[in-house]
Design a protein around this motif. Structure first.
Motif, PDB file in Angstrom:
ATOM      1  N   TRP A  24       0.849  -1.200   0.000  1.00 56.27           N
ATOM      2  CA  TRP A  24       0.000   0.000   0.000  1.00 56.27           C
ATOM      3  C   TRP A  24       0.878   1.241   0.000  1.00 56.27           C
ATOM      4  CZ3 TRP A  24      -1.509   4.681   1.577  1.00 56.27           C
ATOM      5  CH2 TRP A  24      -2.809   5.083   1.256  1.00 56.27           C
ATOM      6  N   PRO A  29      -2.372   1.851  -4.106  1.00 50.61           N
ATOM      7  CA  PRO A  29      -3.081   1.298  -2.952  1.00 50.61           C
ATOM      8  C   PRO A  29      -3.551  -0.140  -3.172  1.00 50.61           C
ATOM      9  CG  PRO A  29      -4.534   2.748  -4.188  1.00 50.61           C
ATOM     10  CD  PRO A  29      -3.198   2.811  -4.869  1.00 50.61           C
ATOM     11  N   PRO A  52      -5.020   4.251   4.090  1.00 52.25           N
ATOM     12  CA  PRO A  52      -5.913   3.091   4.065  1.00 52.25           C
ATOM     13  C   PRO A  52      -6.950   3.160   5.175  1.00 52.25           C
ATOM     14  CG  PRO A  52      -3.776   2.475   4.945  1.00 52.25           C
ATOM     15  CD  PRO A  52      -3.657   3.890   4.468  1.00 52.25           C
TER      16      PRO A  52
END
Length: 277
Positions: A24, A29, A52
């Motif tokens: 990530w 991502p 996130p």
């Protein structure tokens, strides 16, 4: 076993296996996006994601959790899911060069100016093993956990720790690496920009979820960070956990060239990755 050295028999470490790579960064991502970008077959996400949002946390906890915790839990959850393993029974090694530098800066400046207003929540999240603590509580994991810090060689040190535990205990281990930007006076002594997190499970045996095997050993002599090949990986090279990038780039590209990850000025962790069908 290898040839005897100085009268002693050197033991060759066993081949180990990687399951469930997870990645990530704001511009990448997820591992699928990162793998494509590292192979120069995909573009960076625009606009970048802010951070996130790990679903294992309740909504209120998710909002309060610092970036370090959000990053670590996001990739840890993805890696365990991709490996098909039970998080409750999986030992883990978490790695961060400095922990949460933003909270550390807040702690130092508040203690220097007005200690009475120090936030208990921020103090709680300032310890280096906060992320692995959240993970253990959230998953109900009672297996061994470890939090590793080794400045700009933190991922390599954690990978060595993970491989050693895996080989010694003949048990799969979750490895998670993450770091956040340096802020305030700390930015003058350490360089870390952006958010980045990586994870995978290391197994002593090949399973149907394994994506690569690797042979590993310690190699004395001057160490140098491996060169990155893709523009996407080079953009992320200023994060403190960037020593993970050569490994994840090699996984994405199916590279079998030796990787030498610095552990110290005169010692490296030598890896030979072999992609599996």
């Amino acid at each position: 076993m290898s040839e005897p050295m100085n009268g002693a028999t050197a033991i060759t470490p066993p081949t180990l296996y990687i399951e469930g790579p997870a990645f990530w960064a704001p511009t990448l991502p997820g591992w699928d996006l990162a793998r494509a970008a590292f192979r120069e077959e995909g573009a960076l996400t625009d606009p970048p994601a802010k951070r996130p949002s790990p679903q294992m946390l309740a909504p209120a906890e998710r909002r309060r959790a610092p970036d370090t915790v959000a990053l670590a839990l996001e990739v840890a959850t993805a890696a365990v899911a991709a490996s098909g393993r039970d998080a409750k029974a999986l030992p883990c090694v978490f790695a961060s060069a400095h922990g949460d530098l933003g909270i550390n800066d807040y702690m130092c400046s508040t203690l220097a100016t007005d200690p009475s207003v120090l936030s208990p929540t921020k103090f709680h999240n300032s310890v280096h093993n906060a992320a692995v603590g959240y993970w253990s509580i959230g998953t109900g994991c009672m297996a061994a956990s470890n939090s590793v810090s080794a400045f700009e060689t933190s991922f390599a040190a954690a990978l060595l720790e993970t491989a050693t535990q895996c080989a010694a205990d003949q048990q799969a281990i979750l490895l998670v690496g993450f770091d956040v930007p340096a802020v305030g006076p700390l930015a003058s002594v350490t360089t870390s920009r952006g958010l980045m997190a990586t994870a995978f499970v290391v197994s002593p045996v090949r399973t149907e979820r394994a994506v690569a095997s690797f042979d590993w050993s310690l190699e004395p002599g001057p160490s140098q960070v491996p060169a990155l090949h893709s523009p996407a990986a080079k953009v992320l090279d200023t994060n403190s956990i960037a020593d993970a990038l050569p490994v994840f780039e090699a996984l994405a590209r199916g590279s079998t060239a030796p990787l030498r990850l610095p552990l110290a000025p005169t010692m490296s962790l030598r890896l030979l990755l072999h992609p599996l069908d």
